[in-house]
Write a protein that holds these residues in place. Structure first.
Motif, PDB file in Angstrom:
ATOM      1  N   ASP A 115      51.271 -67.805  60.593  1.00 41.12           N
ATOM      2  CA  ASP A 115      50.589 -68.197  61.834  1.00 41.12           C
ATOM      3  C   ASP A 115      51.596 -68.724  62.864  1.00 41.12           C
ATOM      4  O   ASP A 115      51.482 -68.450  64.077  1.00 41.12           O
ATOM      5  CB  ASP A 115      49.524 -69.263  61.551  1.00 41.12           C
ATOM      6  CG  ASP A 115      48.337 -68.686  60.815  1.00 41.12           C
ATOM      7  OD1 ASP A 115      48.211 -67.430  60.743  1.00 41.12           O
ATOM      8  OD2 ASP A 115      47.509 -69.485  60.284  1.00 41.12           O
ATOM      9  N   ARG A 116      52.609 -69.464  62.368  1.00 33.93           N
ATOM     10  CA  ARG A 116      53.630 -69.960  63.293  1.00 33.93           C
ATOM     11  C   ARG A 116      54.411 -68.805  63.913  1.00 33.93           C
ATOM     12  O   ARG A 116      54.655 -68.783  65.130  1.00 33.93           O
ATOM     13  CB  ARG A 116      54.584 -70.905  62.544  1.00 33.93           C
ATOM     14  CG  ARG A 116      55.612 -71.588  63.477  1.00 33.93           C
ATOM     15  CD  ARG A 116      56.718 -72.233  62.699  1.00 33.93           C
ATOM     16  NE  ARG A 116      57.470 -71.326  61.843  1.00 33.93           N
ATOM     17  CZ  ARG A 116      58.397 -70.468  62.295  1.00 33.93           C
ATOM     18  NH1 ARG A 116      58.658 -70.373  63.572  1.00 33.93           N
ATOM     19  NH2 ARG A 116      59.052 -69.705  61.454  1.00 33.93           N
ATOM     20  N   ARG A 117      54.795 -67.825  63.099  1.00 35.83           N
ATOM     21  CA  ARG A 117      55.521 -66.667  63.630  1.00 35.83           C
ATOM     22  C   ARG A 117      54.645 -65.888  64.616  1.00 35.83           C
ATOM     23  O   ARG A 117      55.113 -65.458  65.670  1.00 35.83           O
ATOM     24  CB  ARG A 117      55.957 -65.736  62.486  1.00 35.83           C
ATOM     25  CG  ARG A 117      57.155 -66.261  61.707  1.00 35.83           C
ATOM     26  CD  ARG A 117      57.752 -65.186  60.811  1.00 35.83           C
ATOM     27  NE  ARG A 117      56.770 -64.392  60.088  1.00 35.83           N
ATOM     28  CZ  ARG A 117      56.449 -64.516  58.811  1.00 35.83           C
ATOM     29  NH1 ARG A 117      57.080 -65.412  58.080  1.00 35.83           N
ATOM     30  NH2 ARG A 117      55.544 -63.752  58.265  1.00 35.83           N
ATOM     31  N   TYR A 118      53.354 -65.739  64.275  1.00 33.70           N
ATOM     32  CA  TYR A 118      52.441 -65.026  65.171  1.00 33.70           C
ATOM     33  C   TYR A 118      52.321 -65.762  66.513  1.00 33.70           C
ATOM     34  O   TYR A 118      52.375 -65.156  67.575  1.00 33.70           O
ATOM     35  CB  TYR A 118      51.075 -64.892  64.489  1.00 33.70           C
ATOM     36  CG  TYR A 118      50.056 -64.187  65.328  1.00 33.70           C
ATOM     37  CD1 TYR A 118      50.125 -62.814  65.526  1.00 33.70           C
ATOM     38  CD2 TYR A 118      49.019 -64.897  65.928  1.00 33.70           C
ATOM     39  CE1 TYR A 118      49.175 -62.168  66.309  1.00 33.70           C
ATOM     40  CE2 TYR A 118      48.081 -64.267  66.697  1.00 33.70           C
ATOM     41  CZ  TYR A 118      48.158 -62.888  66.886  1.00 33.70           C
ATOM     42  OH  TYR A 118      47.217 -62.243  67.654  1.00 33.70           O
ATOM     43  N   ALA A 119      52.225 -67.086  66.428  1.00 32.37           N
ATOM     44  CA  ALA A 119      52.114 -67.895  67.657  1.00 32.37           C
ATOM     45  C   ALA A 119      53.406 -67.809  68.463  1.00 32.37           C
ATOM     46  O   ALA A 119      53.384 -67.712  69.704  1.00 32.37           O
ATOM     47  CB  ALA A 119      51.778 -69.337  67.303  1.00 32.37           C
ATOM     48  N   ALA A 120      54.545 -67.792  67.776  1.00 31.82           N
ATOM     49  CA  ALA A 120      55.826 -67.698  68.486  1.00 31.82           C
ATOM     50  C   ALA A 120      55.949 -66.341  69.152  1.00 31.82           C
ATOM     51  O   ALA A 120      56.428 -66.229  70.289  1.00 31.82           O
ATOM     52  CB  ALA A 120      56.977 -67.936  67.514  1.00 31.82           C
ATOM     53  N   ARG A 121      55.537 -65.282  68.488  1.00 26.59           N
ATOM     54  CA  ARG A 121      55.578 -63.942  69.079  1.00 26.59           C
ATOM     55  C   ARG A 121      54.667 -63.871  70.280  1.00 26.59           C
ATOM     56  O   ARG A 121      55.033 -63.308  71.318  1.00 26.59           O
ATOM     57  CB  ARG A 121      55.165 -62.932  68.008  1.00 26.59           C
ATOM     58  CG  ARG A 121      55.548 -61.508  68.353  1.00 26.59           C
ATOM     59  CD  ARG A 121      55.375 -60.508  67.212  1.00 26.59           C
ATOM     60  NE  ARG A 121      54.166 -60.692  66.425  1.00 26.59           N
ATOM     61  CZ  ARG A 121      54.122 -60.917  65.113  1.00 26.59           C
ATOM     62  NH1 ARG A 121      55.254 -61.000  64.438  1.00 26.59           N
ATOM     63  NH2 ARG A 121      53.000 -61.032  64.499  1.00 26.59           N
ATOM     64  N   LYS A 122      53.496 -64.456  70.179  1.00 27.05           N
ATOM     65  CA  LYS A 122      52.555 -64.470  71.323  1.00 27.05           C
ATOM     66  C   LYS A 122      53.173 -65.255  72.474  1.00 27.05           C
ATOM     67  O   LYS A 122      53.019 -64.859  73.649  1.00 27.05           O
ATOM     68  CB  LYS A 122      51.226 -65.152  70.914  1.00 27.05           C
ATOM     69  CG  LYS A 122      50.313 -64.267  70.149  1.00 27.05           C
ATOM     70  CD  LYS A 122      49.499 -63.518  71.119  1.00 27.05           C
ATOM     71  CE  LYS A 122      48.258 -63.013  70.425  1.00 27.05           C
ATOM     72  NZ  LYS A 122      47.491 -62.182  71.234  1.00 27.05           N
ATOM     73  N   ALA A 123      53.843 -66.355  72.148  1.00 24.40           N
ATOM     74  CA  ALA A 123      54.437 -67.186  73.201  1.00 24.40           C
ATOM     75  C   ALA A 123      55.581 -66.424  73.872  1.00 24.40           C
ATOM     76  O   ALA A 123      55.768 -66.538  75.088  1.00 24.40           O
ATOM     77  CB  ALA A 123      54.945 -68.477  72.617  1.00 24.40           C
ATOM     78  N   ARG A 124      56.337 -65.657  73.119  1.00 23.49           N
ATOM     79  CA  ARG A 124      57.422 -64.899  73.715  1.00 23.49           C
ATOM     80  C   ARG A 124      56.869 -63.800  74.623  1.00 23.49           C
ATOM     81  O   ARG A 124      57.445 -63.500  75.653  1.00 23.49           O
ATOM     82  CB  ARG A 124      58.272 -64.245  72.618  1.00 23.49           C
ATOM     83  CG  ARG A 124      59.297 -65.207  72.035  1.00 23.49           C
ATOM     84  CD  ARG A 124      60.333 -64.462  71.221  1.00 23.49           C
ATOM     85  NE  ARG A 124      59.756 -63.512  70.246  1.00 23.49           N
ATOM     86  CZ  ARG A 124      59.620 -63.736  68.955  1.00 23.49           C
ATOM     87  NH1 ARG A 124      60.057 -64.878  68.455  1.00 23.49           N
ATOM     88  NH2 ARG A 124      59.092 -62.863  68.171  1.00 23.49           N
ATOM     89  N   ARG A 125      55.777 -63.173  74.303  1.00 23.16           N
ATOM     90  CA  ARG A 125      55.208 -62.101  75.094  1.00 23.16           C
ATOM     91  C   ARG A 125      54.544 -62.647  76.344  1.00 23.16           C
ATOM     92  O   ARG A 125      54.444 -61.926  77.342  1.00 23.16           O
ATOM     93  CB  ARG A 125      54.159 -61.335  74.301  1.00 23.16           C
ATOM     94  CG  ARG A 125      54.801 -60.463  73.253  1.00 23.16           C
ATOM     95  CD  ARG A 125      53.757 -59.595  72.630  1.00 23.16           C
ATOM     96  NE  ARG A 125      54.348 -58.886  71.491  1.00 23.16           N
ATOM     97  CZ  ARG A 125      53.695 -58.157  70.662  1.00 23.16           C
ATOM     98  NH1 ARG A 125      52.392 -58.071  70.785  1.00 23.16           N
ATOM     99  NH2 ARG A 125      54.316 -57.541  69.705  1.00 23.16           N
ATOM    100  N   ALA A 126      54.089 -63.823  76.237  1.00 22.04           N
ATOM    101  CA  ALA A 126      53.355 -64.336  77.390  1.00 22.04           C
ATOM    102  C   ALA A 126      54.232 -64.860  78.474  1.00 22.04           C
ATOM    103  O   ALA A 126      55.304 -64.736  78.766  1.00 22.04           O
ATOM    104  CB  ALA A 126      52.457 -65.477  76.942  1.00 22.04           C
TER     105      ALA A 126
END
Length: 126
Positions: A115-126
């Motif tokens: 979940d942390r990696r998914y959130a970090a990936r979402k944060a990088r895309r946003a």
């Protein structure tokens, strides 16, 4: 049985009569049940019999006590074995529960990491 000197019927009959008379005399002279010597022997036999019965009762009581003791020991050993088995079963169950909790904790940690990696990936895309 033939005897060479008394072959006549009268002689054999006389010998049989004498033998019967001697046998009757022997039984007539035998001690009577009311005779003090006979009563003493009877009392002695009864005392021996009573002592034998008392010894047998004592042996039976000792055997019963020994059997009771053995039964108590066997019951105590069975209870100890059952208690030991119960403790082993509880230890096995505790080990299983510990393993299950570690697996659940590992799964939760992996999920949290994912979940942390998914959130970090979402944060990088946003």
């Amino acid at each position: 049985m033939r005897h060479p000197d008394d072959n006549s019927f009268a002689q054999r009959r006389k010998s049989a009569d004498n033998a019967k008379r001697e046998l009757l005399a022997k039984f007539a002279s035998a001690p009577k049940p009311t005779d003090p010597a006979m009563q003493e022997r009877l009392a002695e036999r009864e005392a021996i019999s009573a002592a034998r019965i008392a010894r047998r009762a004592e042996r039976d009581a000792l055997k019963a006590a020994e059997n009771e003791r053995l039964l108590k020991e066997a019951a105590a050993l069975a209870a100890a074995a059952q208690e030991h088995e119960k403790a082993e079963a509880e230890a096995r169950q505790a080990e299983i529960n510990n393993r299950v909790s570690r697996v659940i904790a590992d799964e939760a940690a992996r999920k949290a990491e994912r979940d942390r990696r998914y959130a970090a990936r979402k944060a990088r895309r946003a």
